[in-house]
Scaffold this motif. Structure first.
Motif, PDB file in Angstrom:
ATOM      1  N   ASP A  84       0.840  -1.211   0.000  1.00 25.35           N
ATOM      2  CA  ASP A  84       0.000   0.000   0.000  1.00 25.35           C
ATOM      3  C   ASP A  84       0.869   1.254   0.000  1.00 25.35           C
ATOM      4  O   ASP A  84       0.580   2.219  -0.721  1.00 25.35           O
ATOM      5  N   ASP A  85       1.937   1.250   0.801  1.00 26.74           N
ATOM      6  CA  ASP A  85       2.869   2.385   0.817  1.00 26.74           C
ATOM      7  C   ASP A  85       3.490   2.592  -0.560  1.00 26.74           C
ATOM      8  O   ASP A  85       3.605   3.721  -1.038  1.00 26.74           O
ATOM      9  N   MET A  86       3.887   1.492  -1.207  1.00 27.44           N
ATOM     10  CA  MET A  86       4.499   1.581  -2.534  1.00 27.44           C
ATOM     11  C   MET A  86       3.515   2.147  -3.559  1.00 27.44           C
ATOM     12  O   MET A  86       3.897   2.948  -4.417  1.00 27.44           O
ATOM     13  N   LYS A  87       2.249   1.773  -3.450  1.00 24.87           N
ATOM     14  CA  LYS A  87       1.225   2.305  -4.358  1.00 24.87           C
ATOM     15  C   LYS A  87       1.050   3.809  -4.154  1.00 24.87           C
ATOM     16  O   LYS A  87       0.919   4.568  -5.111  1.00 24.87           O
ATOM     17  N   LYS A  88       1.063   4.232  -2.891  1.00 23.37           N
ATOM     18  CA  LYS A  88       0.920   5.663  -2.592  1.00 23.37           C
ATOM     19  C   LYS A  88       2.105   6.453  -3.151  1.00 23.37           C
ATOM     20  O   LYS A  88       1.929   7.542  -3.698  1.00 23.37           O
ATOM     21  N   ILE A  89       3.299   5.903  -3.016  1.00 20.60           N
ATOM     22  CA  ILE A  89       4.484   6.578  -3.543  1.00 20.60           C
ATOM     23  C   ILE A  89       4.418   6.633  -5.062  1.00 20.60           C
ATOM     24  O   ILE A  89       4.710   7.662  -5.674  1.00 20.60           O
ATOM     25  N   ALA A  90       4.042   5.524  -5.689  1.00 19.45           N
ATOM     26  CA  ALA A  90       3.944   5.480  -7.150  1.00 19.45           C
ATOM     27  C   ALA A  90       2.916   6.486  -7.663  1.00 19.45           C
ATOM     28  O   ALA A  90       3.092   7.067  -8.736  1.00 19.45           O
TER      29      ALA A  90
END
Length: 69
Positions: free
Chosen positions: A35-41
């Motif tokens: 989820d964190d990676m999706k937010k950063i992307a």
């Protein structure tokens, strides 16, 4: 110019114990969730807001910089 090692070493004087120093250097002890990676992307806008690499004037200016003697 300040010697990097001297600068780092002088900042250690503010720490009371060696454990704090070790903890401060241990920056790889975490993981980002999917989820964190999706937010950063989602923050990626696909281009730089600082410089336009397609602008001929900018490219000419950068290519004109001399970084070595």
């Amino acid at each position: 110019m300040i010697n990097s090692l001297q600068f780092i070493t002088s900042n250690f004087a503010f720490y009371d114990c060696a454990l704090q120093i070790v903890e401060n250097f241990n920056v790889w002890d975490f993981e980002l969730s999917a989820d964190d990676m999706k937010k950063i992307a989602a923050l990626d806008i696909g281009h730089s807001e600082i410089v336009n690499h397609s602008d001929p004037a900018f490219v000419k200016m950068i290519n004109g910089w001399k970084i070595h003697e």
